[in-house]
Design a protein around this motif. Structure first.
Motif, PDB file in Angstrom:
ATOM      1  N   MET A 120       0.660  -1.001  -0.054  1.00 23.00           N
ATOM      2  CA  MET A 120      -0.145  -0.004  -0.353  1.00 23.00           C
ATOM      3  C   MET A 120       1.131   1.653  -0.280  1.00 23.00           C
ATOM      4  O   MET A 120       1.905   1.466   0.078  1.00 23.00           O
ATOM      5  N   GLU A 121       0.444   2.130  -0.757  1.00 23.22           N
ATOM      6  CA  GLU A 121       1.583   3.714  -0.888  1.00 23.22           C
ATOM      7  C   GLU A 121       1.391   4.152   0.956  1.00 23.22           C
ATOM      8  O   GLU A 121       0.606   4.435   1.116  1.00 23.22           O
ATOM      9  N   LYS A 122       2.765   4.312   0.843  1.00 23.28           N
ATOM     10  CA  LYS A 122       3.006   4.934   2.601  1.00 23.28           C
ATOM     11  C   LYS A 122       2.106   6.853   1.854  1.00 23.28           C
ATOM     12  O   LYS A 122       2.184   7.077   1.029  1.00 23.28           O
ATOM     13  N   ARG A 123       1.571   7.238   3.246  1.00 21.19           N
ATOM     14  CA  ARG A 123       0.403   8.207   3.460  1.00 21.19           C
ATOM     15  C   ARG A 123       1.874   9.259   4.165  1.00 21.19           C
ATOM     16  O   ARG A 123       1.523   8.622   5.003  1.00 21.19           O
ATOM     17  N   LEU A 124       1.984  10.637   3.414  1.00 21.63           N
ATOM     18  CA  LEU A 124       3.345  10.661   3.601  1.00 21.63           C
ATOM     19  C   LEU A 124       3.167  12.181   5.349  1.00 21.63           C
ATOM     20  O   LEU A 124       1.050  12.027   4.496  1.00 21.63           O
ATOM     21  N   ILE A 125       3.787  12.087   5.877  1.00 24.05           N
ATOM     22  CA  ILE A 125       3.529  14.066   6.702  1.00 24.05           C
ATOM     23  C   ILE A 125       4.214  14.783   5.533  1.00 24.05           C
ATOM     24  O   ILE A 125       4.960  14.660   5.643  1.00 24.05           O
ATOM     25  N   ILE A 126       2.993  15.964   5.477  1.00 24.36           N
ATOM     26  CA  ILE A 126       3.701  17.513   4.650  1.00 24.36           C
ATOM     27  C   ILE A 126       3.546  18.644   5.991  1.00 24.36           C
ATOM     28  O   ILE A 126       2.290  18.697   5.890  1.00 24.36           O
ATOM     29  N   THR A 127       4.259  19.125   6.407  1.00 23.67           N
ATOM     30  CA  THR A 127       4.807  20.165   6.897  1.00 23.67           C
ATOM     31  C   THR A 127       4.018  21.255   6.207  1.00 23.67           C
ATOM     32  O   THR A 127       5.427  21.722   5.191  1.00 23.67           O
ATOM     33  N   VAL A 128       3.887  22.769   5.894  1.00 24.47           N
ATOM     34  CA  VAL A 128       3.948  23.852   5.817  1.00 24.47           C
ATOM     35  C   VAL A 128       4.001  25.206   6.435  1.00 24.47           C
ATOM     36  O   VAL A 128       3.487  24.899   7.178  1.00 24.47           O
ATOM     37  N   ASP A 129       5.062  25.070   6.850  1.00 24.28           N
ATOM     38  CA  ASP A 129       5.265  26.997   7.551  1.00 24.28           C
ATOM     39  C   ASP A 129       5.361  27.508   7.424  1.00 24.28           C
ATOM     40  O   ASP A 129       5.800  27.566   6.177  1.00 24.28           O
ATOM     41  N   GLY A 130       5.466  29.040   8.343  1.00 25.89           N
ATOM     42  CA  GLY A 130       6.040  30.523   7.319  1.00 25.89           C
ATOM     43  C   GLY A 130       4.624  31.325   7.887  1.00 25.89           C
ATOM     44  O   GLY A 130       4.111  31.184   8.605  1.00 25.89           O
ATOM     45  N   PRO A 131       5.024  32.547   7.513  1.00 29.78           N
ATOM     46  CA  PRO A 131       4.773  33.977   8.536  1.00 29.78           C
ATOM     47  C   PRO A 131       3.310  33.540   7.832  1.00 29.78           C
ATOM     48  O   PRO A 131       3.105  33.450   6.417  1.00 29.78           O
ATOM     49  N   ALA A 132       2.574  35.085   8.653  1.00 33.89           N
ATOM     50  CA  ALA A 132       1.520  35.386   8.184  1.00 33.89           C
ATOM     51  C   ALA A 132       1.111  35.973   6.193  1.00 33.89           C
ATOM     52  O   ALA A 132       1.922  36.854   6.114  1.00 33.89           O
ATOM     53  N   GLY A 133       0.693  35.555   5.323  1.00 32.78           N
ATOM     54  CA  GLY A 133       0.177  36.292   4.467  1.00 32.78           C
ATOM     55  C   GLY A 133       1.269  35.403   3.305  1.00 32.78           C
ATOM     56  O   GLY A 133       1.592  35.865   2.164  1.00 32.78           O
ATOM     57  N   SER A 134       2.123  34.616   3.965  1.00 37.07           N
ATOM     58  CA  SER A 134       3.249  33.760   3.080  1.00 37.07           C
ATOM     59  C   SER A 134       2.544  33.206   1.958  1.00 37.07           C
ATOM     60  O   SER A 134       2.773  32.547   0.737  1.00 37.07           O
ATOM     61  N   GLY A 135       1.103  32.197   2.137  1.00 31.43           N
ATOM     62  CA  GLY A 135       0.803  32.042   0.942  1.00 31.43           C
ATOM     63  C   GLY A 135      -0.200  30.562   1.357  1.00 31.43           C
ATOM     64  O   GLY A 135       0.074  29.537   0.406  1.00 31.43           O
ATOM     65  N   LYS A 136       1.225  30.166   2.793  1.00 33.86           N
ATOM     66  CA  LYS A 136       0.668  28.964   3.160  1.00 33.86           C
ATOM     67  C   LYS A 136      -0.933  28.234   2.704  1.00 33.86           C
ATOM     68  O   LYS A 136      -0.578  27.324   2.539  1.00 33.86           O
ATOM     69  N   SER A 137      -1.625  28.748   3.910  1.00 36.17           N
ATOM     70  CA  SER A 137      -3.058  28.354   3.878  1.00 36.17           C
ATOM     71  C   SER A 137      -3.159  28.260   2.345  1.00 36.17           C
ATOM     72  O   SER A 137      -4.105  26.834   2.351  1.00 36.17           O
TER      73      SER A 137
END
Ligand code: DC
Length: 228
Positions: free
Chosen positions: A1-18
């Motif tokens: 079965m395909e491994k389901r990754l943990i992907i993290t996205v950090d950054g300041p407000a307004g960096s477009g991360k959301s």
């Protein structure tokens, strides 16, 4: 079965991360975890109860046994307070600033740690915030850190708010973002900073699709290397 990754996205407000985290999660059929929304919910709850952000002891009591149910609905995250969906109401600049203040209190961060980790226990998650790669998921498979110039971040936030019919002043937005950056990077516990093993993407001058493309290349490469 395909491994389901943990992907993290950090950054300041307004960096477009959301925006990019939500779209990336949707495209690869992962859960999207917007942890800022949890801090906003705590700030909102404190405000409702008339608790001052200076009052660490009252915040500690508020967080003792606090339960902030959250769910993903159609790719968007929702938080409930006393059974009521307050997601729309907490996504304001005012609550953002309050959230930044309450998030510096250790009892608040401690109370939110377990629910965040539980959401990622089976992998298959794109977790977005300030300390995803450093504290909440230090062993994440892929860590991104998104950044952009303050002017560009302010313009993006301004456009987003105006689009939602909220009349704001660009200069005020920029000042607010910079104040929040200062608080989020200077606090003692879990300050905003790139994890040592993160991929840093400066999103200045790059549109949403451009950022997602860069991230997708890395996710696909990682998936191939993992032999999935
Ligand atoms: O991402 P956001 O703008 O919704 O976050 C609001 C505030 O919550 C942010 O200024 C700092 C805090 N926060 C945090 O300390 N840690 C996180 N993982 C997410 C948000």
């Amino acid at each position: 079965m395909e491994k389901r990754l943990i992907i993290t996205v950090d950054g300041p407000a307004g960096s477009g991360k959301s925006t990019v985290s939500r779209i990336l999660a949707e495209r690869i059929s992962y859960i999207y975890l917007d942890t800022g929304l949890l801090y906003r919910a705590v700030a909102y709850k404190a405000m409702q109860r008339g608790i001052s952000i200076e009052d660490d002891e009252a915040l500690r009591k508020l967080c003792d046994g606090i339960d902030i149910p959250f769910e993903t609905d159609n790719g968007n995250m929702k938080v409930l307070i006393d059974g009521e969906d307050v997601s729309g109401r907490v996504r304001t600049e005012e609550i953002g600033m309050l959230a930044s203040s309450v998030s510096a209190v250790s009892a608040v961060r401690d109370a939110l740690l377990l629910p965040q980790r539980s959401a990622g226990r089976y992998g298959g998650i794109v977790a977005e915030g300030r300390d995803m790669g450093t504290v909440v998921f230090p062993g994440a498979d892929i860590k991104f850190f998104l950044d952009a110039d303050a002017d560009e971040r302010a313009k993006r936030r301004y456009a987003q708010l105006m689009e939602n019919g909220i009349n704001v002043d660009l200069g005020e937005i920029k000042k607010g973002l910079e104040a929040r950056d200062y608080q989020d990077t200077q606090r003692e516990i879990a300050p905003l900073k790139p994890a040592g093993d993160s991929v840093i993407i400066n999103t200045t001058g790059i549109d949403v699709e451009g950022v997602i493309e860069k991230m997708t290349i890395i996710v696909e490469k990682h998936t191939r290397l993992a032999g999935n």
